[in-house]
Scaffold this active site. Structure first.
Site, short mmCIF file in Angstrom:
data_model
loop_
_atom_site.label_atom_id
_atom_site.label_comp_id
_atom_site.label_asym_id
_atom_site.label_seq_id
_atom_site.Cartn_x
_atom_site.Cartn_y
_atom_site.Cartn_z
CD GLU A 30 -2.55 1.83 0.20
OE1 GLU A 30 -2.27 3.00 -0.09
OE2 GLU A 30 -3.47 0.79 -0.13
CB SER A 61 -7.92 7.87 -0.32
OG SER A 61 -9.17 8.84 -0.15
CG ASN A 104 -6.51 5.69 3.22
OD1 ASN A 104 -6.70 6.35 2.48
ND2 ASN A 104 -7.15 4.63 3.88
CB THR A 120 -21.70 6.59 2.02
OG1 THR A 120 -21.89 5.77 0.72
CG2 THR A 120 -21.12 7.96 1.61
CB ALA A 148 -24.56 2.93 -0.27
CG HIS A 183 -19.92 6.05 -7.09
ND1 HIS A 183 -21.16 6.18 -7.00
CD2 HIS A 183 -19.34 5.83 -5.91
CE1 HIS A 183 -21.45 6.33 -5.59
NE2 HIS A 183 -20.37 6.16 -4.99
CG ASN A 215 -15.06 0.78 -7.62
OD1 ASN A 215 -15.51 -0.25 -7.12
ND2 ASN A 215 -15.29 2.23 -7.26
CB THR A 260 -18.03 -0.65 -2.61
OG1 THR A 260 -17.47 0.81 -2.98
CG2 THR A 260 -17.05 -1.36 -1.94
#
Length: 513
Positions: free
Chosen positions: A44, A124, A126, A135, A137, A448, A482, A494
């Site tokens: 990572e 991102s 990390n 979120t 969902a 997305h 994705n 996701t």
């Protein structure tokens, strides 16, 4: 489980996984369960920001620690310390360069002639990837969103729900949730099939023993079976700069890794390499490695997103839920308006403290104001693409990106349809907070992105990988995330990307059995 890069990288592993987000974590989890004899390493580029690794930042109760975790996720040039780390601040605005805490934008928003560009494209860096900031969902794809050439997709989605700990019930019994769904159903369900009618949103959210509601992230996907696997290691601040191939270019040999703490580079031999970055950096690494199929970086698609806010009218005399948790409030839950071919958009309606719409009136009762977010499916075009510059490097020393992206007449028509439907839903629920029309976010704001290493059923130049996620013509090289999704979707991606990772990992495990 974590091991410092300063302790030294292994000379060889069986499977090298590039990226520690939900898709990369799914490979590690499935292989730990199905092929525990394999030596696994996850590399990572970003730092370790939580314990256990991959925990969602909203589960960090201490505000200073949470802010530090978000800043540490913002790549080579994080926002200044004085900037807000509240994910709601400045989110629903009309700024062209919209940046959320925990993410970082491309240095510029290049666009060619005739392009509308993707100025809010963000990433991102990390441990846990965007799964530390999302979120939660997890709706299932339906109608044209479904990948038709994958007969196993349903089983893979089931497994993805297990790995992400998805439940449609955890928020479904919130005090106002039933009322929200009932009103939406009356307004929107008249021409929808049963499984595509308004319902509770499946969420990657769990309830802790003390009653708190917590977000699930890559830590949930890794699970104890991966963390306890003695043949598994996770290396943070370890940038993979190249997938190393055999001389004929038809088989992987390993990866080249740069220790970002020391600047030293190392080659790690591997029989399988899984590139599980985001939809921008996965094709970037393949390009840097000389793996450049015709479809690489093409069919880039975002989901045009509209948001709106409503004060619910005539609420039943029910108290809002108390103690909703660190990052999730249960007062009105999250309602889902599924995508259909006739309605090529996906809606979610949620309590405003879990929604991106800002709320200024502190006197409103919790749960009485909800945010509506509608996502549109994008018309797929090979011309929407990432171009890579070999003569210019980004902040990590990788080929710089230029995004070429345009909303078509079909896209604009879908946005108009979504705008009509979101207003219909708002009218059913209550009254708008003000006279501001639904806001269309700048391209890229949905986070997305899909399609840039897309899957295909045949190697016809229009896809990057086969139905098992293995790159066409390169044995042992897999892609994940994705970017693998080949269909035009409006639902949150996701769950689908983790399902495709399940399929790829099962294929490796079967080959090793």
């Amino acid at each position: 489980m974590p091991r410092s890069p300063r302790a030294g990288f292994p000379a060889d592993v069986d499977v090298a996984i590039v990226g520690s987000g939900p898709a990369g974590a799914a490979y590690a989890r499935v292989l730990s369960e199905r092929a525990p004899q394999l030596r696994l390493a996850v590399f990572e580029a970003g730092p370790l920001i939580s314990d256990p690794p991959g925990t969602h930042v909203k589960n960090i109760a201490d505000t200073a620690r949470r802010a530090r975790a978000q800043r540490d996720s913002e790549g080579p040039r994080p926002l200044v310390e004085a900037a807000s780390t509240d994910t709601m601040d400045d989110y629903a605005t009309d700024r062209a360069r919209l940046q959320r805490p925990g993410t970082f934008l491309l240095p510029n928003g290049p666009q060619g002639d005739g392009d509308t560009g993707m100025p809010a494209a963000a990433m991102s860096s990390n441990v846990g990837g965007m799964g530390a900031h999302w979120t939660g969902a997890c709706p299932r794809p339906g109608d044209a969103e479904v990948i038709g050439f994958l007969p196993e997709l349903g089983a893979w989605l089931d497994e993805a729900e297990r790995l992400l700990d998805v439940s449609a019930e955890v928020l479904a019994d919130a005090p106002f949730a039933d009322e929200v769904r009932k009103r939406l159903s009356v307004a929107l369900d008249h021409d929808r099939a049963g499984d595509r009618q308004v319902q509770a949103m499946p969420m990657a959210v769990r309830r802790a023993a003390d009653g708190r509601l917590l977000w699930c992230g890559a830590d949930t996907v890794f699970g104890d079976v991966t963390r306890d696997n003695p043949r598994f290691e996770l290396f943070s601040e370890a940038l993979v700069t190249r997938v190393v191939l055999e001389e004929d270019g038809q088989c992987v040999r390993g990866v080249r890794v740069r220790d970002l703490r020391t600047g030293t580079e190392h080659e790690v031999a591997a029989r399988y390499v899984v590139v599980a970055g985001d939809s921008l950096r996965t094709p970037q690494l393949l390009h840097a490695s000389g793996v450049r199929p015709a479809a690489l970086g093409r069919h880039l698609n975002d989901q045009p997103q509209l948001v709106y806010a409503v004060r619910m009218r005539d609420l039943p005399d029910l108290p809002p839920a108390a103690g909703g948790g660190v990052g999730v409030s249960a007062s009105s839950g999250v309602a889902w308006v599924p995508y259909t071919d006739a309605h090529p958009y996906h809606g979610q309606v949620m309590q405003l403290d879990a929604s991106p719409v800002p709320l200024e009136d502190d006197d409103l009762a919790p749960g009485s104001v909800v945010g509506l977010g509608w996502f549109c499916a994008k018309e797929l075009r090979a011309e929407d693409r990432i171009a890579f510059r070999d003569d210019e490097m980004d902040g990590y020393g990788m080929p710089a990106m230029e995004l070429h992206y345009r909303l078509t007449e079909t896209d604009l028509a879908a946005i108009d349809g979504a705008r009509t439907e979101i207003l219909r839903a708002a009218e059913a629920l209550g009254e708008p907070l003000d006279d501001t029309p639904p806001l269309l976010f700048p391209a890229g704001a949905s986070l997305h992105y899909q399609g840039t290493v897309r899957m295909g059923d045949i190697d016809d130049g229009a896809s990057v990988c086969d139905p098992n996620s293995q790159v066409w013509g390169v044995r042992g090289l897999f892609v994940a995330g994705n970017g693998v999704i080949p269909t035009a979707t409006a639902c949150n991606p996701t769950l689908t990307s983790v399902a495709l990772a399940v399929g790829g990992a099962r294929g490796i495990a079967a080959a090793e059995s």
